[in-house]
Scaffold this active site. Structure first.
Site, PDB file in Angstrom:
ATOM      1  N   TYR A 179     -17.125  80.068  96.159  1.00 33.28           N
ATOM      2  CA  TYR A 179     -18.180  80.438  95.223  1.00 33.28           C
ATOM      3  C   TYR A 179     -18.897  79.180  94.740  1.00 33.28           C
ATOM      4  CZ  TYR A 179     -16.054  85.064  95.121  1.00 33.28           C
ATOM      5  OH  TYR A 179     -15.561  86.295  95.482  1.00 33.28           O
ATOM      6  N   ASN A 239     -23.537  93.068  95.975  1.00 31.64           N
ATOM      7  CA  ASN A 239     -24.138  93.060  97.309  1.00 31.64           C
ATOM      8  C   ASN A 239     -24.142  94.481  97.873  1.00 31.64           C
ATOM      9  OD1 ASN A 239     -24.835  92.685 100.005  1.00 31.64           O
ATOM     10  ND2 ASN A 239     -22.935  91.632 100.539  1.00 31.64           N
ATOM     11  N   CYS A 242     -20.469  88.895 102.343  1.00 32.98           N
ATOM     12  CA  CYS A 242     -19.804  88.457 101.115  1.00 32.98           C
ATOM     13  C   CYS A 242     -18.303  88.298 101.316  1.00 32.98           C
ATOM     14  CB  CYS A 242     -20.123  89.404  99.964  1.00 32.98           C
ATOM     15  SG  CYS A 242     -19.782  91.135 100.278  1.00 32.98           S
ATOM     16  N   HIS A 243     -17.767  88.872 102.389  1.00 34.41           N
ATOM     17  CA  HIS A 243     -16.336  88.700 102.674  1.00 34.41           C
ATOM     18  C   HIS A 243     -16.009  87.255 103.053  1.00 34.41           C
ATOM     19  CE1 HIS A 243     -18.150  89.624 106.618  1.00 34.41           C
ATOM     20  NE2 HIS A 243     -17.186  88.871 107.132  1.00 34.41           N
ATOM     21  N   GLU A 246     -12.861  87.632 112.480  1.00 27.92           N
ATOM     22  CA  GLU A 246     -13.724  86.485 112.752  1.00 27.92           C
ATOM     23  C   GLU A 246     -12.942  85.204 113.023  1.00 27.92           C
ATOM     24  OE1 GLU A 246     -16.675  86.027 109.706  1.00 27.92           O
ATOM     25  OE2 GLU A 246     -17.321  88.115 109.855  1.00 27.92           O
TER      26      GLU A 246
END
Length: 183
Positions: free
Chosen positions: A109, A132, A140-141, A167
């Protein structure tokens, strides 16, 4: 003239998703079945639009479904569908910055706050992340705590962990920041 918002649903490895778009682009994704997520879409529309008409539109949302299917299958790392973001100017700035986080990487953040020129707005970054309306596509993950901990996610931390693992960012997120994850 009333705006039309078309939605569809899809199954995914993280559970059912409800997807909604206007004629200008994708504007909303909600976790859960149609029965669970449609009330959330209706509430969001009441806050966002005046005079919107909501209807099922499987065909209009097919490109979004296809790209999400490719993402979940590991064949897509970026999305190239038009987006229509609804939020405050600050929220839109944060969400745009989130789209710049590469697939498989994470940012804290604080790193997001610094990158948008608002170094002291770490808490506000969290608030924008929480609001979001297009999770997964606006990733946002990929935002984690400064210590590498998974923190907060609208779909639940297990979904956030699943997306990061998909990912290849899971180990970096859980065990501390790796060079790949820091920029």
């Amino acid at each position: 003239m009333a705006r039309v918002l078309g939605y569809t649903t899809m199954d995914s490895p993280i559970g059912p998703l409800l997807i909604a778009s206007t004629e200008n682009g994708l504007c909303f994704i909600e976790f859960g079945s149609e029965e669970q997520a449609l009330p959330s879409l209706q509430r969001w529309c009441r806050k966002t639009f005046m005079g919107v008409s909501i209807s099922r539109d499987d065909q209009g949302n097919q490109p979004v479904r296809e790209q999400l299917d490719e993402y979940f299958a590991g064949r897509r790392k970026t999305f190239d569908i038009p987006l229509e973001l609804y939020g405050t100017p600050f929220q839109k700035t944060v969400w745009t910055e989130l789209t710049r986080i590469p697939y498989g990487e994470t940012r804290s953040y604080k790193e997001i706050a610094i990158s948008i020129g608002a170094a002291k707005a770490v808490r506000a970054i969290g608030g924008a992340n929480n609001r979001n309306p297009i999770p997964i596509v606006v990733p946002c993950h990929r935002v984690i705590g400064s210590n590498g901990a998974l923190v907060g996610y609208g779909g639940g931390l297990s979904i956030k962990e699943h997306l990061l693992a998909l990912e290849g960012a899971h180990a970096a997120s859980v065990q501390g920041r790796s060079p790949k994850a820091v920029r």
